[in-house]
Design an enzyme around this catalytic site. Sequence first.
Site, short mmCIF file in Angstrom:
data_model
loop_
_atom_site.label_atom_id
_atom_site.label_comp_id
_atom_site.label_asym_id
_atom_site.label_seq_id
_atom_site.Cartn_x
_atom_site.Cartn_y
_atom_site.Cartn_z
N TYR A 33 0.83 -1.20 0.00
CA TYR A 33 0.00 0.00 0.00
C TYR A 33 0.86 1.25 0.00
CZ TYR A 33 0.79 1.08 4.98
OH TYR A 33 1.35 1.43 6.19
N LYS A 148 6.58 -1.98 1.94
CA LYS A 148 5.40 -1.39 2.57
C LYS A 148 4.20 -2.32 2.36
CE LYS A 148 3.18 3.13 3.20
NZ LYS A 148 3.63 3.33 4.60
N GLU A 180 11.80 2.28 14.54
CA GLU A 180 10.92 3.33 14.04
C GLU A 180 9.65 3.35 14.88
OE1 GLU A 180 10.05 2.29 9.97
OE2 GLU A 180 9.73 0.19 10.49
N LEU A 204 11.13 1.17 7.32
CA LEU A 204 10.54 1.62 6.08
C LEU A 204 11.35 2.79 5.54
CD1 LEU A 204 8.10 1.32 4.14
CD2 LEU A 204 7.02 3.16 5.43
#
Length: 284
Positions: A33, A148, A180, A204
């Site tokens: 996505y 992702k 993260e 990411l």
Amino acid sequence: MSRIVYVNGDYLPEEDAKISVFDRGFLFADGVYEVTSVLDGKLIDFEGHAARLTRSLDELDMPHPISHEALLEVHRKLVADNGIVEGLVYLQITRGAPGDRDFAFPNPEETTPTVVLFTQNKPGLASNVNPVKVISIDDIRWGRRDIKTVQLLYPSMAKMAAKAAGCDDAWLVEDGKVTEGTSNNAYIVKNGKIITRELSTDILHGITRAAVLRFAAEAQMEVEERSFTIAEAQEADEAFFTSASAFVMPVVEIDGAKLNGGKPGPVAARLREIYLEESLKSAI
């Protein structure tokens, strides 16, 4: 009036949108996505999101079901049809619905990927600054966080753990170092230096991250890409996170330790200002 959404080539009222129960995104989280922000009715950093989408599809050996030009057209039409001035466009592509459940990937020549897009109206997206309190939590996600994917159950659980603790979000920790946030990249600032974890398969590769670091360098701010501990973060002068939907957001508390007296710091504020200003110049 209901939202108009996009499903496999069709623009539909949201209540009429359907996908198969055999879709692999539903059964296996076999999908990727992207989320693109909209400001002043224009797309922010669309090219970056489109490039990362291509990389995610390639990493999962998934077909590319829609061209770059067609994808941009769909984004723009949904923004226009839904009257989005400030908000988000969510895009999801799965490996499709082969007609039954099987761990093995279906033959790409026989199963077409599923493509879904919808908008979210978010008035005040650019002006709303809500300083964040975070907790730390073990990072037990799979090892390819650079892709992702729609595998977001653990980040959702981490965010709920933060809310149960009276906080807003969680910073994930692996081998003693922050990776993260649940849906964002994490930063600290010490003596004017911006510190954030280096790119790898551990995090990411944030599109907003890339833009913010570029703008920071252009503003002659010092940036160091390395991992850091929660203890180091608690001793920082300030902290913040970046994401496509929050831009640059100050973090004012980490595991109960207040930073900068519990107030947003100047570096985060300046970076947010620069990011919004420069991103609007290149919005399409």
